[in-house]
Design a protein around this motif. Structure first.
Motif, PDB file in Angstrom:
ATOM      1  N   GLY A 195      -9.356  -1.417   1.377  1.00 34.80           N
ATOM      2  CA  GLY A 195      -9.901  -2.332   2.077  1.00 34.80           C
ATOM      3  C   GLY A 195     -10.408  -3.989   1.383  1.00 34.80           C
ATOM      4  N   LEU A 196      -9.679  -3.948   0.246  1.00 34.69           N
ATOM      5  CA  LEU A 196      -9.234  -4.560  -0.485  1.00 34.69           C
ATOM      6  C   LEU A 196      -8.605  -5.576  -0.502  1.00 34.69           C
ATOM      7  CD1 LEU A 196      -9.930  -7.122  -3.648  1.00 34.69           C
ATOM      8  CD2 LEU A 196      -8.998  -4.999  -4.410  1.00 34.69           C
ATOM      9  N   VAL A 197      -6.916  -4.321  -0.446  1.00 39.01           N
ATOM     10  CA  VAL A 197      -5.642  -5.234   0.204  1.00 39.01           C
ATOM     11  C   VAL A 197      -5.939  -6.101   1.494  1.00 39.01           C
ATOM     12  CG1 VAL A 197      -3.303  -4.559   0.355  1.00 39.01           C
ATOM     13  CG2 VAL A 197      -4.508  -3.919  -1.809  1.00 39.01           C
ATOM     14  N   LEU A 251       1.110  -1.027  -0.037  1.00 37.07           N
ATOM     15  CA  LEU A 251      -0.105  -0.171  -0.125  1.00 37.07           C
ATOM     16  C   LEU A 251       0.635   1.020  -0.230  1.00 37.07           C
ATOM     17  CD1 LEU A 251      -2.907  -1.294   2.722  1.00 37.07           C
ATOM     18  CD2 LEU A 251      -3.352  -0.689  -0.370  1.00 37.07           C
ATOM     19  N   PHE A 252       1.826   1.301   1.044  1.00 37.43           N
ATOM     20  CA  PHE A 252       2.659   2.246   1.000  1.00 37.43           C
ATOM     21  C   PHE A 252       3.842   2.709  -0.380  1.00 37.43           C
ATOM     22  CE2 PHE A 252       2.409   2.172   5.538  1.00 37.43           C
ATOM     23  CZ  PHE A 252       2.152   3.109   6.058  1.00 37.43           C
ATOM     24  N   LEU A 253       3.572   1.579  -0.624  1.00 35.62           N
ATOM     25  CA  LEU A 253       4.992   2.385  -2.358  1.00 35.62           C
ATOM     26  C   LEU A 253       3.776   2.188  -3.342  1.00 35.62           C
ATOM     27  CD1 LEU A 253       7.773  -1.012  -1.531  1.00 35.62           C
ATOM     28  CD2 LEU A 253       7.247   1.335  -1.154  1.00 35.62           C
ATOM     29  N   SER A 254       2.382   1.450  -3.337  1.00 33.06           N
ATOM     30  CA  SER A 254       1.645   1.655  -4.466  1.00 33.06           C
ATOM     31  C   SER A 254       1.242   3.877  -4.607  1.00 33.06           C
ATOM     32  CB  SER A 254       0.515   1.072  -4.598  1.00 33.06           C
ATOM     33  OG  SER A 254       0.168   1.475  -3.805  1.00 33.06           O
ATOM     34  N   SER A 255       1.816   3.814  -3.716  1.00 30.16           N
ATOM     35  CA  SER A 255       0.812   5.276  -3.320  1.00 30.16           C
ATOM     36  C   SER A 255       0.610   6.158  -4.376  1.00 30.16           C
ATOM     37  CB  SER A 255       0.900   6.004  -2.136  1.00 30.16           C
ATOM     38  OG  SER A 255       1.639   5.723  -1.511  1.00 30.16           O
ATOM     39  N   ASP A 256       2.087   5.755  -4.699  1.00 23.92           N
ATOM     40  CA  ASP A 256       2.921   7.507  -5.698  1.00 23.92           C
ATOM     41  C   ASP A 256       2.314   6.231  -7.217  1.00 23.92           C
ATOM     42  OD1 ASP A 256       3.672   9.070  -3.892  1.00 23.92           O
ATOM     43  OD2 ASP A 256       5.697   8.375  -3.512  1.00 23.92           O
ATOM     44  N   LEU A 257       1.558   5.461  -7.375  1.00 22.27           N
ATOM     45  CA  LEU A 257       2.037   5.019  -8.608  1.00 22.27           C
ATOM     46  C   LEU A 257       0.357   5.081  -8.691  1.00 22.27           C
ATOM     47  CD1 LEU A 257       4.435   2.065  -8.631  1.00 22.27           C
ATOM     48  CD2 LEU A 257       4.234   4.050  -9.290  1.00 22.27           C
ATOM     49  N   ILE A 258      -0.158   4.356  -7.856  1.00 26.34           N
ATOM     50  CA  ILE A 258      -1.601   4.395  -8.415  1.00 26.34           C
ATOM     51  C   ILE A 258      -3.010   5.162  -8.067  1.00 26.34           C
ATOM     52  CG2 ILE A 258      -1.472   2.162  -9.514  1.00 26.34           C
ATOM     53  CD1 ILE A 258      -3.533   1.807  -6.711  1.00 26.34           C
ATOM     54  N   LEU A 259      -4.165   5.042  -8.234  1.00 21.37           N
ATOM     55  CA  LEU A 259      -5.198   6.475  -8.100  1.00 21.37           C
ATOM     56  C   LEU A 259      -4.124   8.040  -7.115  1.00 21.37           C
ATOM     57  CD1 LEU A 259      -6.782   3.473  -5.463  1.00 21.37           C
ATOM     58  CD2 LEU A 259      -7.842   4.451  -7.655  1.00 21.37           C
ATOM     59  N   THR A 260      -3.759   8.233  -7.443  1.00 20.71           N
ATOM     60  CA  THR A 260      -3.247   9.891  -7.769  1.00 20.71           C
ATOM     61  C   THR A 260      -4.242  11.001  -7.951  1.00 20.71           C
ATOM     62  OG1 THR A 260      -1.837   9.881  -9.459  1.00 20.71           O
ATOM     63  CG2 THR A 260      -0.721   8.896  -8.036  1.00 20.71           C
ATOM     64  N   ALA A 261      -3.563  12.062  -8.038  1.00 17.83           N
ATOM     65  CA  ALA A 261      -4.202  13.086  -7.727  1.00 17.83           C
ATOM     66  C   ALA A 261      -4.721  13.537  -9.273  1.00 17.83           C
ATOM     67  CB  ALA A 261      -3.302  14.460  -7.867  1.00 17.83           C
ATOM     68  N   GLU A 262      -2.757  13.465  -9.949  1.00 20.61           N
ATOM     69  CA  GLU A 262      -3.853  12.904 -11.955  1.00 20.61           C
ATOM     70  C   GLU A 262      -4.069  12.409 -12.320  1.00 20.61           C
ATOM     71  OE1 GLU A 262      -0.837  12.842 -10.056  1.00 20.61           O
ATOM     72  OE2 GLU A 262      -0.342  14.870  -9.971  1.00 20.61           O
ATOM     73  N   GLN A 263      -4.660  11.325 -11.818  1.00 19.52           N
ATOM     74  CA  GLN A 263      -5.477  10.050 -12.909  1.00 19.52           C
ATOM     75  C   GLN A 263      -6.892  10.002 -12.037  1.00 19.52           C
ATOM     76  OE1 GLN A 263      -3.672   6.445 -10.477  1.00 19.52           O
ATOM     77  NE2 GLN A 263      -1.817   6.907 -12.702  1.00 19.52           N
TER      78      GLN A 263
END
Length: 350
Positions: free
Chosen positions: A68-70, A40-52
């Motif tokens: 919740g899923l993870v 979760l921590f490592l994916s925070s900059d890759l997915i579901l970002t403000a740009e996306q």
């Protein structure tokens, strides 16, 4: 005669200890929760970002569903694997064990709801500390009834989270530490489990020290290396040349002189004030500043002329410490606030 008596006393003491610490932390539990948290921590900059996902509400709901899923998947896998292992050992779930597992789920739920709330109420800089305290508290409570080494590790994790917040470490640094605690620390902790055996204090201290060094040294060294990857030198243009249409393809630096006006546009929404598209806070630079652009767009990295870069991922020098409303006959209703922009303090922390 003394040896048999001593052995009997040791056996009785061992039985008493096992009776007090009648739970067993399974190694796969630490591995599953550790990998889930680190992911979760490592994916925070890759997915579901403000740009996306520009809309804050949708992004908050997306992150709520993703966390919740993870974590739900990790909890489900942990529950079923533990049931299988206990069945193989012909063990049953004790009442205390069930309650401790529920406490773990409760604490993970609190961390999830806090993360969701930060999208609307702020406080995201405390995210890493909250998650570290949640997992540390869970390990500490579990260790009270099972492994003594879990008590030590839980207390250390709580101390790491609180110390990072007290030291005002940048969020990026805390994220590296939190990812290491989950992804490296918990699997490593699974190797230290010894089924509740009593160990000398010196051994426990050595285990705790070695575990702490491994957990903290890895992210800090990695973070130091990443922070050392400064942007390469690039052509520098004046603000006037940039406004005149000078080419800024690729990496380019624009120099802003002292005295440059920097209007801050405020997006007003809600049901109390009318939306004001012209709400602007006029600010003026008190010192020259250089801004890095990539293909004509600011990267967020800035520096004083000739100084070190203050990287966007490390920025921690803007704060609004207070805000209050007042009403008096001379000025009528007004809102006062303080805006602290400590550029030199932010650069010094690099």
């Amino acid at each position: 005669m003394a040896d048999p008596i001593t052995r009997q006393l040791d056996s009785i003491q061992s039985m008493l200890v096992r009776g007090q610490r009648n739970l067993r932390m399974e190694r796969h539990s630490l591995v599953l929760w550790g990998l889930a948290g680190a992911g979760l921590f490592l994916s925070s900059d890759l997915i579901l970002t403000a740009e996306q996902i520009p809309d804050t509400t949708r992004r908050a709901l997306a992150w709520l569903a993703w966390i919740g899923l993870v974590l739900g998947g990790a909890g489900w896998a942990d529950w079923h694997l533990t049931r299988r292992v206990k069945a193989a050992r012909d063990e049953t779930w004790s009442f205390i064990h069930r309650q401790v597992v529920k406490l773990l789920w409760l604490l993970m739920g609190i961390g999830t709801l806090f993360t969701f709330a930060t999208f609307f109420f702020g406080g995201a800089y405390m995210l890493c500390t909250v998650w570290l305290v949640m997992i540390g508290l869970s390990l500490y409570v579990h260790g009270l009834f099972s492994e003594e080494v879990l008590e030590w590790a839980g207390g250390i994790i709580i101390a790491i989270g609180v110390a990072g917040l007290a030291a005002r470490l940048p969020f990026e640094t805390m994220k590296w530490i939190a990812a290491s605690v989950f992804g490296l620390g918990l699997p490593l902790l699974s190797l230290l489990l010894d089924h509740g055996r009593e160990r000398p204090f010196a051994l426990r201290l050595a285990q705790a020290a070695g575990w702490s060094v491994a957990v903290l040294a890895t992210p800090l060294l990695g973070h130091r290396y990443a922070s050392g990857l400064m942007p390469p030198e690039a052509p520098i243009s004046s603000l006037a040349a940039f406004q005149a249409g000078a080419s800024t393809g690729g990496l380019h630096i624009v120099s802003l002189p002292a005295g440059t006006r920097v209007p801050v546009r405020v997006d007003v929404s809600g049901d109390l004030f009318r939306p004001a598209p012209d709400a602007i806070l006029p600010l003026t630079l008190d010192q020259p500043l250089e801004i890095l652009l990539r293909d004509g767009q600011p990267t967020g990295d800035v520096r004083a002329p000739g100084g070190p870069w203050v990287l966007a991922r490390e920025t921690h020098w803007i704060s609004i410490p207070w805000m209050k409303a007042s009403l008096d006959p001379a000025h009528g209703p007004q809102v006062e606030s303080a805006l602290v922009v400590d550029f030199k303090g932010g650069a010094a922390r690099q």
